[in-house]
Scaffold this motif. Sequence first.
Motif, mmCIF file in Angstrom:
data_model
loop_
_atom_site.group_PDB
_atom_site.id
_atom_site.type_symbol
_atom_site.label_atom_id
_atom_site.label_comp_id
_atom_site.label_asym_id
_atom_site.label_seq_id
_atom_site.Cartn_x
_atom_site.Cartn_y
_atom_site.Cartn_z
ATOM 1 N N ILE A 23 -20.632 53.198 49.401
ATOM 2 C CA ILE A 23 -20.500 54.534 49.603
ATOM 3 C C ILE A 23 -21.328 55.597 49.176
ATOM 4 C CG2 ILE A 23 -18.652 56.345 49.003
ATOM 5 C CD1 ILE A 23 -16.554 53.674 48.765
ATOM 6 N N GLU A 24 -22.002 55.312 48.341
ATOM 7 C CA GLU A 24 -23.167 56.118 47.758
ATOM 8 C C GLU A 24 -24.261 56.248 48.818
ATOM 9 O OE1 GLU A 24 -23.522 56.249 42.840
ATOM 10 O OE2 GLU A 24 -25.087 55.373 44.016
ATOM 11 N N CYS A 36 -23.062 58.089 51.825
ATOM 12 C CA CYS A 36 -23.043 59.448 51.711
ATOM 13 C C CYS A 36 -24.525 60.340 51.866
ATOM 14 C CB CYS A 36 -22.711 59.792 50.297
ATOM 15 S SG CYS A 36 -21.014 59.889 49.733
ATOM 16 N N LYS A 37 -25.517 59.363 52.233
ATOM 17 C CA LYS A 37 -26.715 60.094 52.425
ATOM 18 C C LYS A 37 -26.717 60.292 53.981
ATOM 19 C CE LYS A 37 -29.127 57.420 48.735
ATOM 20 N NZ LYS A 37 -30.047 56.257 48.446
ATOM 21 N N ASP A 46 -21.634 63.114 56.676
ATOM 22 C CA ASP A 46 -20.954 64.408 55.908
ATOM 23 C C ASP A 46 -19.740 64.221 55.209
ATOM 24 O OD1 ASP A 46 -23.028 66.361 56.828
ATOM 25 O OD2 ASP A 46 -22.283 65.680 58.853
ATOM 26 N N GLU A 47 -18.733 63.066 55.689
ATOM 27 C CA GLU A 47 -17.726 62.784 55.223
ATOM 28 C C GLU A 47 -17.427 61.100 55.432
ATOM 29 O OE1 GLU A 47 -14.304 65.036 56.980
ATOM 30 O OE2 GLU A 47 -12.851 63.843 56.019
ATOM 31 N N ILE A 48 -16.918 60.706 54.449
ATOM 32 C CA ILE A 48 -16.522 59.060 54.593
ATOM 33 C C ILE A 48 -15.113 59.156 54.263
ATOM 34 C CG2 ILE A 48 -16.779 56.891 53.734
ATOM 35 C CD1 ILE A 48 -19.805 57.598 53.242
ATOM 36 N N ARG A 84 -21.992 61.413 45.223
ATOM 37 C CA ARG A 84 -21.631 61.568 46.574
ATOM 38 C C ARG A 84 -22.548 62.760 47.189
ATOM 39 N NH1 ARG A 84 -16.386 63.546 45.028
ATOM 40 N NH2 ARG A 84 -17.185 63.411 42.908
ATOM 41 N N CYS A 89 -21.458 65.167 50.268
ATOM 42 C CA CYS A 89 -20.646 64.163 51.088
ATOM 43 C C CYS A 89 -19.171 64.372 50.724
ATOM 44 C CB CYS A 89 -20.955 62.867 51.343
ATOM 45 S SG CYS A 89 -20.138 61.817 52.097
ATOM 46 N N VAL A 117 -15.614 62.664 50.447
ATOM 47 C CA VAL A 117 -15.151 61.219 50.407
ATOM 48 C C VAL A 117 -13.540 61.273 49.868
ATOM 49 C CG1 VAL A 117 -15.456 58.954 49.505
ATOM 50 C CG2 VAL A 117 -17.562 60.301 49.293
#
Length: 185
Positions: free
Chosen positions: A39-40, A43-44, A47-49, A81, A84, A86
């Motif tokens: 997830i980290e 995030c790169k 814009d949204e996870i 994050r 981003c 999340v």
Amino acid sequence: MQTGFHFPFGGLAFTISTMRRAIYPGSFDPVTNGHLDIIERGCKLFDEIIVAILVHPEKQPFFTIDERREMLSQVLQQINRGACAVRVDDFQGLLVQYAVAQQANAIVRGIRAISDYEYELQMALMNRRLEPSIETVFMMPAETYSYVSSRLVKEVFELGGTLDGLVPPAVEARMKKKVKRTAND
Ligand code: PNS
């Protein structure tokens, strides 16, 4: 972070959104440090996870969907994050249908080893056939997590091994609490 182009057009204005939204689907029973690492990294790129937990009526899980949602929301506060957004959700049925409903551009999946690749490739190609507009993005976790899976975490836990470094401390504590409660029931 909402990015996009804004066009004033004959008194009306409309925005073409270029926000990149990804779905990170899985069972997360429980969430591991490997999941958080993916997830980290995601995030790169996005814009949204949306971390989407599969509701699998036939499977007997360790944690309920609500417990998994709660734990994920808690441990996601502790990761980097960046800008981003999340969020945690759950879904049933076809992943690509859910992804389209969420207006996502991509599905993120972690690949730990070559052994993961075959299954993941099959899923990615089937998902592409079902919904060509959604891309699957494979990401590699840090080597430290290349052998970590929720299944092995549960096995090690049930056999009394330490989960130090495999899952966040809050998750291990939750597992211990759950077993204690079940034993007392
Ligand atoms: O973490 P997991 O359990 O390996 O995740 C598997 C998951 C949830 C990604 C996969 O089972 C899935 O997408 N299920 C939804 C049903 C679906 O869309 N099936 C067709 C995929 S080819």
